[in-house]
Design an enzyme around this catalytic site. Sequence first.
Site, PDB file in Angstrom:
ATOM      1  N   HIS A  81       2.422   1.915  -3.164  1.00 32.06           N
ATOM      2  CA  HIS A  81       1.513   2.860  -3.801  1.00 32.06           C
ATOM      3  C   HIS A  81       2.050   4.284  -3.713  1.00 32.06           C
ATOM      4  O   HIS A  81       1.296   5.240  -3.855  1.00 32.06           O
ATOM      5  CB  HIS A  81       0.126   2.790  -3.167  1.00 32.06           C
ATOM      6  CG  HIS A  81      -0.598   1.506  -3.431  1.00 32.06           C
ATOM      7  ND1 HIS A  81      -1.900   1.282  -3.046  1.00 32.06           N
ATOM      8  CD2 HIS A  81      -0.199   0.363  -4.053  1.00 32.06           C
ATOM      9  CE1 HIS A  81      -2.271   0.057  -3.409  1.00 32.06           C
ATOM     10  NE2 HIS A  81      -1.248  -0.519  -4.014  1.00 32.06           N
ATOM     11  N   ASP A 111       0.863  -1.183   0.000  1.00 28.54           N
ATOM     12  CA  ASP A 111       0.000   0.000   0.000  1.00 28.54           C
ATOM     13  C   ASP A 111       0.897   1.230   0.000  1.00 28.54           C
ATOM     14  O   ASP A 111       2.019   1.179  -0.498  1.00 28.54           O
ATOM     15  CB  ASP A 111      -0.955  -0.032   1.196  1.00 28.54           C
ATOM     16  CG  ASP A 111      -2.281   0.669   0.922  1.00 28.54           C
ATOM     17  OD1 ASP A 111      -2.252   1.822   0.449  1.00 28.54           O
ATOM     18  OD2 ASP A 111      -3.340   0.086   1.172  1.00 28.54           O
TER      19      ASP A 111
END
Length: 430
Positions: A256, A233
């Site tokens: 991310h 993430d």
Amino acid sequence: MCSLSATLLAGALLCLAAPAVAARSPGRTFSVLSFGAAADGVTDDSEALVAAWEVACRVPRATVLLPSGHRFLVSPVTLQGPCNTKLTLQIDGTMLAPPEMGSWPKSRRPLQWLNFKWLQGFSIQGAGTVDGQSISLRSADPPANTSQGSARDWYASGVKPTLIRFYNSFNVTVRNIRITNSPQCHLKFDSSGGIKVKNITISSPGDSPNTDGIHLQNTRDVEIRSSSIGCGDDCVSIQTGCSNIHMKNIICNPGHGISVGGLGRDNSLACVSDVIAESINVQNALYGVRIKIWQGGVGSVRNITFSNIRVANVATPIAIDQFYCDRGRARCANRTGAVAITGVTYRRVVGTYSFQPVRLACSDARPCTGVSLVDVRLSPSPEPASAQQGPLCWNTYGEARGTVEPLGTGCLQRSNGYVTPLTQPFNYTC
């Protein structure tokens, strides 16, 4: 009264729990081995860790030591203050979270494994590893009386444990250690300030869900430097209530990227200001540097600078999304309001993208203003993962300067006497 004999120093340090003795023992090191830790990676050493902590907490400049060459299995535990000044947790060995799903408490509230509260002037450091063993968790057999499907449902729920969490703590330093395989967020700071993170390594698989590297909320005055973060993430996630955040010399691979948000969920107030991310290297990631906003919220994001950002095989290197929805856009209702975004600079962002170089999607009701693209040079990856799209600027006002590539990336609208963004009056205070 216990005497400070050699025998005491070797094994019976529990006697130091007496305040009068602790007060005369500044600068002491308390090994968890002396408090009964088995250090075999199988036996639960939580009680030994808590016992060492409770003694060291009352001693100025004390250190709780987990020695090298040992493996310490620790159940979810809270280590709290207030403690004496300059307390240190020295992790030179390996700390292990429980590998079985049944060992973790079931709760609808957020869970933490190592939960630190109400500390001042505290440090975690060392050459060791903090291992959440989440790969074991994901592949583990379900607990008794639980089907495999419901075990998967439990793990997929929003109550997976954060590995290390600080709450209401100030002047905290985390340095040199390795943090790996967290079930959810690796390192979280909540309602804290004066935070320094230096030279740490965070490592989890790129397909591990919701495993943010460093998560900040309601936290101010943060410095994150010279660290490597790989996760499934956001490498660094900056949430509401954060200000004066400085990130420098960070490698994000995979992940991310660096994210501000998501902010404003469930029509909430969100305020983030004065964020600098510089000399950031993002590789094999979904985003490079991103601001993400849910529809319907109120508040502001202001004074954000991303500079000297290098990207390689990143799907979308530059992104502002005021229509963010992690459940699929079809499942999120359209709303008119949004957290306002103003004063965002992208300076010297260079490298390769696999999907879209720039995506600036701002609210119709509250467009983004004061956005600058300066010396942005992005080119397609040699082997794109999917069909590529051109840059998008929707209701985004600002200017592009210097070299801006590819063609169309400088698609910002200009605010002047003829064209001005349509904004609604502010009805909140950040």
